[in-house]
Design a protein around this motif. Structure first.
Motif, PDB file in Angstrom:
ATOM      1  N   UNK A 359       0.641  -5.336  -4.754  1.00  0.00           N
ATOM      2  CA  UNK A 359       1.669  -5.987  -3.928  1.00  0.00           C
ATOM      3  C   UNK A 359       3.079  -5.558  -4.327  1.00  0.00           C
ATOM      4  N   UNK A 360       3.219  -4.420  -4.898  1.00  0.00           N
ATOM      5  CA  UNK A 360       4.529  -3.876  -5.229  1.00  0.00           C
ATOM      6  C   UNK A 360       4.628  -2.496  -4.591  1.00  0.00           C
ATOM      7  N   UNK A 361       5.166  -2.465  -3.372  1.00  0.00           N
ATOM      8  CA  UNK A 361       5.233  -1.255  -2.570  1.00  0.00           C
ATOM      9  C   UNK A 361       6.649  -1.101  -2.034  1.00  0.00           C
ATOM     10  N   UNK A 385       1.591  -1.547   7.003  1.00  0.00           N
ATOM     11  CA  UNK A 385       0.934  -2.365   5.984  1.00  0.00           C
ATOM     12  C   UNK A 385      -0.568  -2.128   6.048  1.00  0.00           C
ATOM     13  N   UNK A 386      -1.167  -1.868   4.901  1.00  0.00           N
ATOM     14  CA  UNK A 386      -2.593  -1.558   4.849  1.00  0.00           C
ATOM     15  C   UNK A 386      -3.427  -2.776   5.213  1.00  0.00           C
ATOM     16  N   UNK A 393       0.918 -10.531   0.017  1.00  0.00           N
ATOM     17  CA  UNK A 393       2.207 -10.498  -0.651  1.00  0.00           C
ATOM     18  C   UNK A 393       3.324 -10.974   0.266  1.00  0.00           C
ATOM     19  N   UNK A 394       4.537 -10.465   0.022  1.00  0.00           N
ATOM     20  CA  UNK A 394       5.729 -10.842   0.784  1.00  0.00           C
ATOM     21  C   UNK A 394       6.418  -9.570   1.245  1.00  0.00           C
ATOM     22  N   UNK A 395       6.684  -9.468   2.540  1.00  0.00           N
ATOM     23  CA  UNK A 395       7.409  -8.331   3.112  1.00  0.00           C
ATOM     24  C   UNK A 395       8.892  -8.676   3.133  1.00  0.00           C
ATOM     25  N   UNK A 490      10.537  -3.487   1.322  1.00  0.00           N
ATOM     26  CA  UNK A 490       9.586  -3.408   0.214  1.00  0.00           C
ATOM     27  C   UNK A 490       8.659  -4.615   0.245  1.00  0.00           C
ATOM     28  N   UNK A 491       7.563  -4.491  -0.477  1.00  0.00           N
ATOM     29  CA  UNK A 491       6.539  -5.528  -0.563  1.00  0.00           C
ATOM     30  C   UNK A 491       6.475  -6.022  -2.000  1.00  0.00           C
ATOM     31  N   UNK A 492       6.519  -7.340  -2.200  1.00  0.00           N
ATOM     32  CA  UNK A 492       6.445  -7.951  -3.522  1.00  0.00           C
ATOM     33  C   UNK A 492       5.351  -9.012  -3.543  1.00  0.00           C
TER      34      UNK A 492
END
Length: 785
Positions: A359-361, A385-386, A393-395, A490-492
């Motif tokens: 979830x870190x992208x 998003x896959x 996660x969070x976008x 980003x994705x967190x």
């Protein structure tokens, strides 16, 4: 999984009755009114179930039980059978209280829930979800049914929890706890053999008098700007075409789908701008109630197909004012119909995906992150998003305006973030459509904005940026200003890593991973940002000092043990006092935290010291022989270490050693009482002033620890527990043993040890031991005399 096929009869293909398989609790029948096809028509019933899980009281999303299902395509109805039952000690919990169970449903990603009505962090989107509350109909179980007609295919998530409890801290194993188990079951019924339409082709069809409707589907690829369904040459015995045309993406149409009454249009054309890409579109032709056969031709026409095309066309001419919503959330974006000029294209720019961790992208923009937004067209970006992997996660999307690029003009850059298809803000047109999207805006007065979407739906998200200039009547196209913005997406795992007063936890249900915040120090909310019930810094400092300094009550027992020459016991008390103090200094939920080593080591040493203090105190009260006492101390330390490694919070970790030590003490005291023919301990003062008060204090401490302690009063009750346990040790520790009266120690015989006592000359001349000694002595005496 069970597959049941139900073919339609050749003559009657109007209604199919499906009997679902019986569940453990009930059987039910569903009547489906969906049409069968002219050539073949099969309904397939599929059954899915999940393992029952224990429900928890809601504190945060980390305490929720999450269930993951997958609904196949062409599903016309999905039925969830929700089973909840009680257990207590391995049996049915008929005596357990009734507690409502809340179940949430969401398609595409886990539901974002807020049952405690706490504040969400700023700039956070709250996606919609369905909720069902189950009440008890039987003493030990209840069921509920949740039906979804024509559900969107793909991932579906259920989240279940109990209401928030009182925060009671119970000792594990003290009594049989009531458990509430939840098991969802899913039954889906889908159609097989739906006729597929191909864009650009027409087919001749008929709805016979005994049928109500007919269903088709067409696949819409990417880069399609418009879908038009055409119904032509509709003929009956009358002059009016008695049908309704309905279209819906993803699933068969329902009552709120796009519809057009063909009695008022000839030819009948249902136009759908900005369709959802990479989805099936379902087309339902439904006949009004009549006894006539309906003949027609049906076809689908799409525009803008091809990877080099764009959905958005610029329109020349005067601009109209747009009143744009400023709040963050699911806003209604005004979309104006695109131009038909194929030469004016707005290309979609992809982003580069860089995975750093779970979830870190980070999504990097080619030739970015600074983006130029021209005045005459939009800048569109795609964020992919896959499936399943990224929905937990969070976008995050951040937009910053470079003020020097707007040259002092009143320029506002609007961003529209939408899932599945790009949206944009157009200028003059006569046709308007309302489509859901998320709005961002930056200008000279507020040049930074953020948008957070927890648990986003997977697939492709599109961000469209458009610059507009404000005027007296609203917004219009800018003349010659190219705005420059800084874009970051980003994705967190969690929002702001749950802040200072939260911990981001990575959770798993079966093979699905998701993240959630667990708050502390009274903070609440999805990102631990709600301070309505937060602890102040003074309160955190007070609670830390109470829990730490209350351990100083072990100093009097240490002094008493040293004066009574119980040095081994005194060392155990010092060990307990030291590690209990620093364990509680490290265990605080707020920011007043001090850890001298790892938390797990401090916790283990604190628990071991507490149990060893009880063990050595009771064993010393038995007044055993020194060697036996030392062996018991060593065995107790090793046994307690093993027990704590198995389960640190078990009841028998405390009761087991205590009862065993009390048994040893009782046997020792009984033996002394029988031998001396009098009660032991012999003095009534020892019973009245030491044993009885110490026992009362120890029992009171255990009662507070087991029955009174809650999360709200933990800081006070546990501090009192420290003081009472330390005080009971001071009373129960036996006095110094007195030496026995009238018994004198034996005199030590003085020996030579390893010294050679015989003269070397005597040993060399020795023949007969006795005479030789006499002779030599005689000679020596004579010589002396």
């Amino acid at each position: 999984m069970t597959y049941l096929l139900y073919p339609c009869l050749p003559t009657e293909c109007f209604m199919t009755y499906i009997l679902y398989p019986c569940l453990p609790t009930e059987c039910f029948m569903t009547y489906l009114l969906y049409p069968c096809l002219p050539t073949e028509c099969f309904f397939v019933t599929e059954y899915f179930t999940r393992t029952p899980r224990k429900l928890n009281a809601f504190r945060s999303f980390a305490s929720v039980e999450l269930f993951h299902f997958s609904i196949p395509e062409d599903t016309v109805v999905a039925v969830w059978n929700l089973i909840t039952f009680k257990e207590q000690g391995g049996t049915f919990g008929d005596s357990c209280p009734d507690r409502n169970v809340t179940v949430y449903f969401r398609s595409g990603a886990p539901p974002v829930i807020n049952p405690l009505h706490t504040r969400f962090p700023r700039d956070t989107i709250i996606p919609d979800s369905f909720a069902v509350t189950l009440t008890w109909t039987l003493p030990n179980r209840t069921t509920g049914v949740f039906n979804v007609t024509s559900p969107p295919p793909g991932d579906w998530f259920l989240a279940a929890h109990l209401p928030k409890d009182q925060g009671k801290i119970s000792v594990k194993g003290l009594y049989e706890e009531c458990q509430y188990l939840f098991q969802p079951q899913l039954i889906v019924q889908r159609l097989i053999g739906i006729s597929v339409l191909y864009p650009g082709y027409f087919i001749d069809q008929m709805i016979p008098a005994h049928n109500r409707s007919v269903l088709y589907k067409v696949f819409i690829p990417s880069y399609v700007s418009r879908v038009k369904v055409q119904l032509a040459n509709c003929s009956t015995r009358g002059d009016i075409c008695p049908v309704v045309l309905k279209v819906r993406p993803g699933a068969p149409p329902i009552h709120n789908s796009s519809a057009l009454d063909c009695r008022e249009w000839s030819p009948c054309e249902l136009d759908t701008p900005l369709p959802v890409w990479e989805h099936w579109y379902y087309i339902l032709v439904e006949r009004y109630l009549s006894n006539q056969d309906v003949y027609f031709r049906i076809g689908v026409h799409i525009t803008g197909e091809g990877p080099d095309s764009s959905l958005f066309r610029s329109v020349s001419g005067p601009s109209s004012s747009l009143n744009l919503p400023q709040s963050f959330g699911i806003d209604t974006i005004t979309f104006l119909a695109p131009s038909l000029d194929p030469n004016l294209c707005w290309p979609i720019r992809p982003t580069l995906r860089n995975e750093l961790d779970t979830f870190s992208v980070h999504f990097y923009i080619f030739f970015g992150p600074n983006i130029s937004v021209p005045p005459d067209r939009a800048a569109v970006f795609a964020i992919n998003l896959m499936p399943v992997l990224d929905s937990g996660g969070v976008l995050n999307t951040e937009l910053k305006l470079n003020l020097s690029s707007v040259k002092g003009e009143n320029v506002t850059v609007f961003g529209c973030l939408n899932h599945g298809r790009p949206l944009s803000l157009e200028d003059n047109s006569s046709i308007k459509y309302s489509i859901s999207g998320f709005l961002l805006s930056v200008n000279s007065s507020s040049n930074i904005t953020k948008l957070r979407i927890p648990y986003p739906q997977t697939g492709t998200w599109y961000l469209s940026l458009r610059s507009l200039c404000s005027s007296g009547n609203g917004f219009q196209l800018c003349s010659n200003v190219t705005a420059e913005v800084y874009l970051r997406s980003y994705l967190t795992p969690c929002i702001n890593d749950c802040g200072t007063y939260g911990q981001c936890k990575l959770l798993r249900t079966n093979n699905y991973l998701y993240a959630a915040c667990e708050c502390k120090a009274g903070w609440d909310g999805w990102g631990c940002s709600d301070p309505s019930e937060a602890y102040s810094y003074g309160f955190q400092l007070l609670t830390t000092l109470l829990l730490c300094l209350s351990n100083l009550m072990f100093l009097p027992p240490v002094v008493i043990a040293v004066r009574s020459q119980y040095l081994l016991e005194a060392s155990v008390y010092v060990f307990t006092m030291f590690f209990s103090t620093f364990y509680h200094a490290c265990d605080q939920p707020g920011i007043v935290v001090f850890c001298i080593m790892e938390y797990d080591v401090l916790q283990f040493c604190d628990f071991l010291g507490s149990l060893m203090s009880v063990w050595v105190t009771v064993i010393s009260m038995a007044r055993l022989k020194s060697i036996i006492k030392q062996v018991l101390y060593l065995l107790g330390a090793m046994s307690l270490s093993m027990a704590l490694q198995l389960d640190r919070h078990g009841l028998w970790n405390l009761l087991g050693p205590s009862l065993f030590a009390l048994g040893i003490m009782a046997v020792a005291w009984t033996v002394r009482t029988v031998r001396r023919r009098r009660c032991y301990p012999p003095t009534w003062k020892r019973w009245a002033f030491f044993l009885l008060p110490g026992t009362v204090i120890a029992v009171s401490a255990v009662a507070l620890y087991a029955f009174v302690e809650t999360e709200d009063n933990y800081f006070y009750i546990h501090s009192i527990w420290h003081m009472l346990i330390a005080g009971s040790v001071g009373f129960l520790l036996p006095p110094r043993a007195k030496p026995r009266v009238g018994v004198t120690p034996l005199k030590r015989r003085r020996g030579c040890g390893y010294q050679l006592c015989v003269n070397e000359h005597e040993e060399m001349g020795l023949v007969d031991p006795v005479p030789a000694i006499v002779t030599i002595n005689s000679i020596s005496i004579n010589s002396i005399s």
